[in-house]
Write an enzyme that holds these catalytic residues in place. Structure first.
Site, PDB file in Angstrom:
ATOM      1  N   GLU A 160       0.860  -1.190   0.000  1.00 48.03           N
ATOM      2  CA  GLU A 160       0.000   0.000   0.000  1.00 48.03           C
ATOM      3  C   GLU A 160       0.894   1.237   0.000  1.00 48.03           C
ATOM      4  O   GLU A 160       1.943   1.251   0.634  1.00 48.03           O
ATOM      5  CB  GLU A 160      -0.906  -0.066   1.254  1.00 48.03           C
ATOM      6  N   ASP A 195       4.912   1.316  -3.857  1.00 46.67           N
ATOM      7  CA  ASP A 195       4.105   1.232  -5.071  1.00 46.67           C
ATOM      8  C   ASP A 195       4.023  -0.222  -5.552  1.00 46.67           C
ATOM      9  O   ASP A 195       5.044  -0.832  -5.898  1.00 46.67           O
ATOM     10  CB  ASP A 195       4.770   2.121  -6.144  1.00 46.67           C
ATOM     11  N   ASP A 208      -8.744   1.826  -7.220  1.00 47.74           N
ATOM     12  CA  ASP A 208      -9.284   3.122  -7.647  1.00 47.74           C
ATOM     13  C   ASP A 208      -9.795   2.983  -9.086  1.00 47.74           C
ATOM     14  O   ASP A 208      -9.048   2.528  -9.955  1.00 47.74           O
ATOM     15  CB  ASP A 208      -8.182   4.185  -7.569  1.00 47.74           C
ATOM     16  N   LYS A 247     -12.789   8.676 -15.369  1.00 47.02           N
ATOM     17  CA  LYS A 247     -12.727   9.507 -16.578  1.00 47.02           C
ATOM     18  C   LYS A 247     -11.888   8.831 -17.648  1.00 47.02           C
ATOM     19  O   LYS A 247     -10.820   8.280 -17.340  1.00 47.02           O
ATOM     20  CB  LYS A 247     -12.105  10.870 -16.257  1.00 47.02           C
ATOM     21  N   THR A 284     -15.165  -5.331   2.279  1.00 38.95           N
ATOM     22  CA  THR A 284     -14.115  -4.365   2.585  1.00 38.95           C
ATOM     23  C   THR A 284     -14.736  -2.995   2.842  1.00 38.95           C
ATOM     24  O   THR A 284     -15.899  -2.759   2.552  1.00 38.95           O
ATOM     25  CB  THR A 284     -13.091  -4.236   1.428  1.00 38.95           C
ATOM     26  N   PHE A 319     -14.125  -0.132   1.301  1.00 33.85           N
ATOM     27  CA  PHE A 319     -14.551   0.552   0.075  1.00 33.85           C
ATOM     28  C   PHE A 319     -15.759  -0.122  -0.548  1.00 33.85           C
ATOM     29  O   PHE A 319     -16.568   0.536  -1.202  1.00 33.85           O
ATOM     30  CB  PHE A 319     -13.389   0.658  -0.921  1.00 33.85           C
TER      31      PHE A 319
HETATM   32  C1  SAM Z   1     -10.221   2.357  -3.280  1.00 29.02           C
HETATM   33  S1  SAM Z   1      -8.984   1.883  -2.159  1.00 29.02           S
HETATM   34  C2  SAM Z   1      -9.440   0.179  -1.717  1.00 29.02           C
HETATM   35  C3  SAM Z   1      -8.841  -0.238  -0.406  1.00 29.02           C
HETATM   36  C4  SAM Z   1      -9.202  -1.657   0.060  1.00 29.02           C
HETATM   37  N1  SAM Z   1      -8.685  -2.675  -0.853  1.00 29.02           N
HETATM   38  C5  SAM Z   1     -10.682  -1.799   0.232  1.00 29.02           C
HETATM   39  O1  SAM Z   1     -11.305  -2.515  -0.552  1.00 29.02           O
HETATM   40  O2  SAM Z   1     -11.218  -1.222   1.193  1.00 29.02           O
HETATM   41  C6  SAM Z   1      -7.602   1.596  -3.252  1.00 29.02           C
HETATM   42  C7  SAM Z   1      -6.279   1.582  -2.518  1.00 29.02           C
HETATM   43  O3  SAM Z   1      -5.253   1.231  -3.429  1.00 29.02           O
HETATM   44  C8  SAM Z   1      -4.101   1.976  -3.075  1.00 29.02           C
HETATM   45  N2  SAM Z   1      -3.226   2.031  -4.249  1.00 29.02           N
HETATM   46  C9  SAM Z   1      -3.503   2.576  -5.461  1.00 29.02           C
HETATM   47  N3  SAM Z   1      -2.467   2.419  -6.298  1.00 29.02           N
HETATM   48  C10 SAM Z   1      -1.503   1.756  -5.591  1.00 29.02           C
HETATM   49  C11 SAM Z   1      -0.195   1.319  -5.909  1.00 29.02           C
HETATM   50  N4  SAM Z   1       0.340   1.514  -7.130  1.00 29.02           N
HETATM   51  N5  SAM Z   1       0.502   0.689  -4.962  1.00 29.02           N
HETATM   52  C12 SAM Z   1      -0.016   0.471  -3.726  1.00 29.02           C
HETATM   53  N6  SAM Z   1      -1.243   0.866  -3.364  1.00 29.02           N
HETATM   54  C13 SAM Z   1      -1.989   1.493  -4.292  1.00 29.02           C
HETATM   55  C14 SAM Z   1      -4.633   3.329  -2.654  1.00 29.02           C
HETATM   56  O4  SAM Z   1      -3.722   4.029  -1.816  1.00 29.02           O
HETATM   57  C15 SAM Z   1      -5.902   2.919  -1.910  1.00 29.02           C
HETATM   58  O5  SAM Z   1      -5.677   2.760  -0.528  1.00 29.02           O
END
Ligand code: SAM
Length: 240
Positions: free
Chosen positions: A83, A110, A133, A137, A204, A206
């Protein structure tokens, strides 16, 4: 032509506010115990854990409640969560400590970089990507985690028969995932489309947010094909 390196396309925006003192303490005191320090070279994944077992990579665990719940429910399996969100990483470290989850390790960084450089070929038994995420768009679609190149890399890092479980509450991203996985020869879809249930994953944070907004939830549970079952003459490109 400029020789300035291209900026990598990121699947996230930095959303760090101030950390709570508990989150900061967790990062300072618990990361050395349960966190993974990564120098950019391939990791020895079994060496991260105190015992052997099949390893699942969880990408983007958010604040980590679901991943902690999964790890607690499957003490026979090992989990590495990655994360970029520092506060969420601090929260998950606190859950690991509170529930003494010796089968869960976290990496603050990342996931795209980690998958590319840090995870060796055929080292994972599972990859889970829950509610990434959606980048709704059109001009942002290139920032979505799931791309054909990413899928090929996931396939390379999974052992034959390993599972890729993805879920989203964004219908158009679900269709995107389905179309890309259908086109990818490395994955078998035993359900032929979306999975009829969420399998054994808990709800989860989200997902709950999406449900409150009236969104549907789509799970894709896929299996890494076994090379021995490939038709004669089948070739796969090398993925780096
Ligand atoms: C919409 S949240 C979903 C969190 C969790 N999986 C849930 O379902 O509650 C997406 C997460 O992915 C993380 N994220 C996005 N791109 C990432 C990357 N390249 N590496 C690590 N984390 C990433 C964001 O920081 C965010 O916390």
């Amino acid at each position: 032509m400029s020789d300035t390196p291209l900026r990598p396309i990121r699947s996230y925006v930095r959303r760090e506010g101030r950390l709570t003192s508990g989150q900061q303490r967790a990062l300072d005191e618990l990361y050395p115990r349960y966190g993974v320090r990564w120098d950019g070279s391939p990791l020895d994944l079994p060496d991260l854990f105190s015992r052997p077992g099949p390893i699942t990579l969880d990408i983007g665990f958010g604040s980590g409640e679901a991943l902690a719940e999964i790890a607690a429910a499957h003490p026979d399996r090992l989990y590495l969560g990655v994360e970029v969100y520092r506060a969420g990483t601090g929260q998950l470290l606190r859950l690991i400590e509170r529930h003494q989850l010796d089968n869960l390790r976290v990496l603050l960084g990342d996931a795209s970089e980690l998958l590319r450089w840090g995870i060796p070929t055929a080292s994972l038994s599972g990859v889970q990507l829950f509610f990434p995420d959606p980048w709704p768009k059109k001009r942002h679609h290139k920032r979505r985690m799931v791309q054909s190149e990413w899928l090929a890399r996931v396939a390379d890092r999974l052992k034959p028969g390993g599972m890729l479980h993805m879920a989203t509450d964004w219908a158009e991203y679900a269709e995107w995932m389905l179309a890309l996985t259908d086109a990818d020869p490395h994955f078998l879809n035993p359900h032929g489309g979306y999975a009829p249930s969420a399998g054994d994953r808990p709800q989860t944070r989200f997902e709950r947010r999406g449900l409150r907004k009236g969104h549907g939830v789509f799970d894709l549970i896929l299996e890494r094909e076994t090379p021995a079952l490939r038709p004669v003459g089948y070739r796969t490109a090398r993925v780096t």
